[in-house]
Design an enzyme around this catalytic site. Structure first.
Site, PDB file in Angstrom:
ATOM      1  N   SER A 194      28.935  82.951  57.014  1.00 43.61           N
ATOM      2  CA  SER A 194      27.694  82.664  56.285  1.00 43.61           C
ATOM      3  C   SER A 194      26.730  83.841  56.348  1.00 43.61           C
ATOM      4  O   SER A 194      25.810  83.917  55.535  1.00 43.61           O
ATOM      5  CB  SER A 194      26.998  81.448  56.883  1.00 43.61           C
ATOM      6  OG  SER A 194      27.828  80.331  56.796  1.00 43.61           O
ATOM      7  N   HIS A 218      32.882  82.560  50.523  1.00 44.15           N
ATOM      8  CA  HIS A 218      32.000  81.661  51.285  1.00 44.15           C
ATOM      9  C   HIS A 218      32.051  80.244  50.731  1.00 44.15           C
ATOM     10  O   HIS A 218      31.602  79.989  49.609  1.00 44.15           O
ATOM     11  CB  HIS A 218      30.563  82.212  51.212  1.00 44.15           C
ATOM     12  CG  HIS A 218      29.574  81.433  52.005  1.00 44.15           C
ATOM     13  ND1 HIS A 218      28.368  81.014  51.492  1.00 44.15           N
ATOM     14  CD2 HIS A 218      29.605  80.991  53.282  1.00 44.15           C
ATOM     15  CE1 HIS A 218      27.711  80.356  52.425  1.00 44.15           C
ATOM     16  NE2 HIS A 218      28.428  80.329  53.513  1.00 44.15           N
ATOM     17  N   GLU A 236      31.168  81.259  47.015  1.00 42.87           N
ATOM     18  CA  GLU A 236      30.561  82.536  46.650  1.00 42.87           C
ATOM     19  C   GLU A 236      31.554  83.637  47.027  1.00 42.87           C
ATOM     20  O   GLU A 236      31.985  83.720  48.176  1.00 42.87           O
ATOM     21  CB  GLU A 236      29.237  82.734  47.394  1.00 42.87           C
ATOM     22  CG  GLU A 236      28.166  81.760  46.933  1.00 42.87           C
ATOM     23  CD  GLU A 236      26.905  81.816  47.778  1.00 42.87           C
ATOM     24  OE1 GLU A 236      25.803  81.801  47.196  1.00 42.87           O
ATOM     25  OE2 GLU A 236      26.997  81.847  49.029  1.00 42.87           O
ATOM     26  N   ASN A 285      22.024  80.363  49.888  1.00 39.01           N
ATOM     27  CA  ASN A 285      21.156  80.291  51.055  1.00 39.01           C
ATOM     28  C   ASN A 285      19.862  81.073  50.872  1.00 39.01           C
ATOM     29  O   ASN A 285      18.842  80.732  51.466  1.00 39.01           O
ATOM     30  CB  ASN A 285      21.906  80.724  52.321  1.00 39.01           C
ATOM     31  CG  ASN A 285      22.867  79.624  52.761  1.00 39.01           C
ATOM     32  OD1 ASN A 285      22.659  78.453  52.474  1.00 39.01           O
ATOM     33  ND2 ASN A 285      23.945  80.000  53.424  1.00 39.01           N
TER      34      ASN A 285
HETATM   35  N1  LIG Z   1      29.564  75.008  59.413  1.00 40.98           N
HETATM   36  C1  LIG Z   1      29.055  75.364  58.224  1.00 40.98           C
HETATM   37  O1  LIG Z   1      28.211  74.662  57.637  1.00 40.98           O
HETATM   38  C2  LIG Z   1      29.519  76.634  57.561  1.00 40.98           C
HETATM   39  C3  LIG Z   1      29.360  76.787  56.176  1.00 40.98           C
HETATM   40  C4  LIG Z   1      29.836  77.962  55.556  1.00 40.98           C
HETATM   41  C5  LIG Z   1      30.421  78.955  56.313  1.00 40.98           C
HETATM   42  N2  LIG Z   1      30.546  78.789  57.671  1.00 40.98           N
HETATM   43  C6  LIG Z   1      31.207  79.860  58.441  1.00 40.98           C
HETATM   44  O2  LIG Z   1      32.530  79.432  58.764  1.00 40.98           O
HETATM   45  C7  LIG Z   1      32.910  79.980  60.025  1.00 40.98           C
HETATM   46  C8  LIG Z   1      33.378  78.849  60.932  1.00 40.98           C
HETATM   47  O3  LIG Z   1      32.363  77.914  61.072  1.00 40.98           O
HETATM   48  P1  LIG Z   1      32.661  76.435  61.614  1.00 40.98           P
HETATM   49  O4  LIG Z   1      31.412  75.670  61.415  1.00 40.98           O
HETATM   50  O5  LIG Z   1      33.945  75.945  61.056  1.00 40.98           O
HETATM   51  O6  LIG Z   1      32.854  76.746  63.173  1.00 40.98           O
HETATM   52  P2  LIG Z   1      33.538  75.825  64.288  1.00 40.98           P
HETATM   53  O7  LIG Z   1      32.859  76.177  65.555  1.00 40.98           O
HETATM   54  O8  LIG Z   1      33.615  74.402  63.853  1.00 40.98           O
HETATM   55  O9  LIG Z   1      35.049  76.384  64.344  1.00 40.98           O
HETATM   56  C9  LIG Z   1      35.369  77.667  64.775  1.00 40.98           C
HETATM   57  C10 LIG Z   1      36.836  77.662  65.204  1.00 40.98           C
HETATM   58  O10 LIG Z   1      37.236  79.014  65.455  1.00 40.98           O
HETATM   59  C11 LIG Z   1      38.108  78.977  66.584  1.00 40.98           C
HETATM   60  N3  LIG Z   1      38.146  80.327  67.125  1.00 40.98           N
HETATM   61  C12 LIG Z   1      37.231  80.962  67.875  1.00 40.98           C
HETATM   62  N4  LIG Z   1      37.634  82.219  68.135  1.00 40.98           N
HETATM   63  C13 LIG Z   1      38.823  82.380  67.522  1.00 40.98           C
HETATM   64  C14 LIG Z   1      39.728  83.471  67.393  1.00 40.98           C
HETATM   65  N5  LIG Z   1      39.485  84.639  67.962  1.00 40.98           N
HETATM   66  N6  LIG Z   1      40.837  83.282  66.667  1.00 40.98           N
HETATM   67  C15 LIG Z   1      41.086  82.083  66.082  1.00 40.98           C
HETATM   68  N7  LIG Z   1      40.279  81.025  66.160  1.00 40.98           N
HETATM   69  C16 LIG Z   1      39.156  81.174  66.870  1.00 40.98           C
HETATM   70  C17 LIG Z   1      37.545  77.924  67.493  1.00 40.98           C
HETATM   71  O11 LIG Z   1      38.529  77.458  68.411  1.00 40.98           O
HETATM   72  C18 LIG Z   1      37.121  76.856  66.489  1.00 40.98           C
HETATM   73  O12 LIG Z   1      38.157  75.956  66.228  1.00 40.98           O
HETATM   74  C19 LIG Z   1      31.724  80.782  60.533  1.00 40.98           C
HETATM   75  O13 LIG Z   1      31.906  82.131  60.205  1.00 40.98           O
HETATM   76  C20 LIG Z   1      30.549  80.194  59.756  1.00 40.98           C
HETATM   77  O14 LIG Z   1      29.508  81.129  59.531  1.00 40.98           O
HETATM   78  C21 LIG Z   1      30.128  77.644  58.309  1.00 40.98           C
END
Ligand SMILES: NC(=O)c1ccc[n+]([C@@H]2O[C@H](COP(=O)([O-])OP(=O)(O)OC[C@H]3O[C@@H](n4cnc5c(N)ncnc54)[C@H](O)[C@@H]3O)[C@@H](O)[C@H]2O)c1
Length: 287
Positions: free
Chosen positions: A120, A141, A153, A192
């Site tokens: 994000s 994204h 995006e 955003n």
């Molecule tokens: N949550 C949201 O609303 C949202 C929306 C858009 C984008 N994002 C982006 O998506 C990404 C993930 O967000 P999320 O909310 O799913 O996070 P989350 O914390 O739910 O999941 C992250 C996952 O990554 C795993 N992980 C950590 N280090 C790792 C590695 N080195 N190799 C493989 N897996 C690994 C963790 O075990 C976990 O399962 C982030 O970059 C975030 O900015 C999140």
């Protein structure tokens, strides 16, 4: 030749549903995470979620069964990345961890594979120097929850080739997403940034004593036809999340004045984090 195999890295809130979308789109899909229990949880969540979607008629039982047949999970990145056509990274939002993963992907994935981050806040330029052939790297994204919100995006960095954008456009469309393309990188992308402008103006009006939280929310829902007012939305997404985004924005701009406002800081420091803590701009009673 069209892309056939998609690797999704990270099986958290975003990654698990992005992998499901890829499998539903007909891709041989691999879901990779460092944590084995996270992969078990992801499969369990997806089975429940998809069963509900079948019940509601959003997907057919046949297409869901076929999608699960195309989906495999692993904690072995070398196995996960071997022979893939495209990678979508959705791991923890930390630049150092993402850089390490992309360096490993450069080693294990074919040089012809296209690579995207779902971050994000981290533009792909910040990863480009650890990736071999950075012309294959961009941001893709998704919005939370990815199975419900159709927008993606797609952001072209200065290093990104047009062909990479074309391939990810085709992949996103096969995942039935609506693609918005950004021709240049910018912090916060489009959605955003627009949302932040609404939040910033609403907080400014409130802090200037122009109108109450309730009246500003009413003005936006009734006057602009938004489904939810800005303060109710700040509480829903979390005061802490929004506080940290403002900190990142200030860092990105090199302007401390762009940081969290007085009210946001007070709520954050008092532990009033919105709905999840029972209180934010509004009081939700005991949680
Ligand atoms: N949550 C949201 O609303 C949202 C929306 C858009 C984008 N994002 C982006 O998506 C990404 C993930 O967000 P999320 O909310 O799913 O996070 P989350 O914390 O739910 O999941 C992250 C996952 O990554 C795993 N992980 C950590 N280090 C790792 C590695 N080195 N190799 C493989 N897996 C690994 C963790 O075990 C976990 O399962 C982030 O970059 C975030 O900015 C999140």
């Amino acid at each position: 030749m069209t892309d056939q195999t998609v690797l999704v890295c990270g099986a958290g809130a975003m990654g698990q549903q992005i992998a499901m979308l890829a499998a539903l789109g007909g891709y041989e899909t691999r879901l990779y995470d460092v944590a084995e229990p996270q992969l078990d949880d992801a499969l369990h969540n997806l089975r429940e979620l998809m069963a509900r979607r079948v019940d509601k008629g959003r997907n057919s039982a046949e297409e869901v069964a076929a999608a699960f047949d195309r989906l495999t999970v692993t904690t072995d990145l070398e196995v996960a990345a071997s022979g893939v056509d495209a990678v979508i990274e959705a791991i923890v939002e930390r630049l150092d961890v993402k850089r390490e993963l992309f360096a490993q992907l450069s080693e294990y994935a074919p040089a012809t594979a296209v690579l995207a981050t779902n971050s994000s806040s981290i533009v792909s330029s910040k990863l480009a120097d650890v990736v071999s052939h950075p012309e294959r790297l961009c941001n893709l994204h998704f919005f939370n929850p990815p199975l419900v919100l159709k927008l993606v995006e797609l952001v072209q960095g200065p290093h990104t080739a047009d062909e990479t954008i074309e391939r990810f456009t085709a992949i996103a469309e096969r995942m039935q997403r609506v693609v918005v393309k950004l021709d240049k990188e910018i912090f916060g992308f489009v959605v955003n940034r627009v949302l932040r402008a609404i939040f910033d103006e609403s907080i400014y009006l409130y802090e200037s004593g122009i109108a109450s939280v309730e009246d500003i929310d009413t003005a936006v829902t009734q006057g602009l036809n938004h489904p939810i007012g800005p303060f109710a939305l700040l509480d829903l997404t979390g005061i802490d999340v929004n506080y940290h985004i403002k900190q990142l924005e200030a860092e990105d701009l090199g302007d401390p004045a762009a940081g969290p406002s007085k009210t946001l800081t007070e709520l954050y420091e008092a532990g009033h984090l919105g709905r999840k803590s029972g209180r934010g701009f509004y009081d939700y009673g005991s949680k």
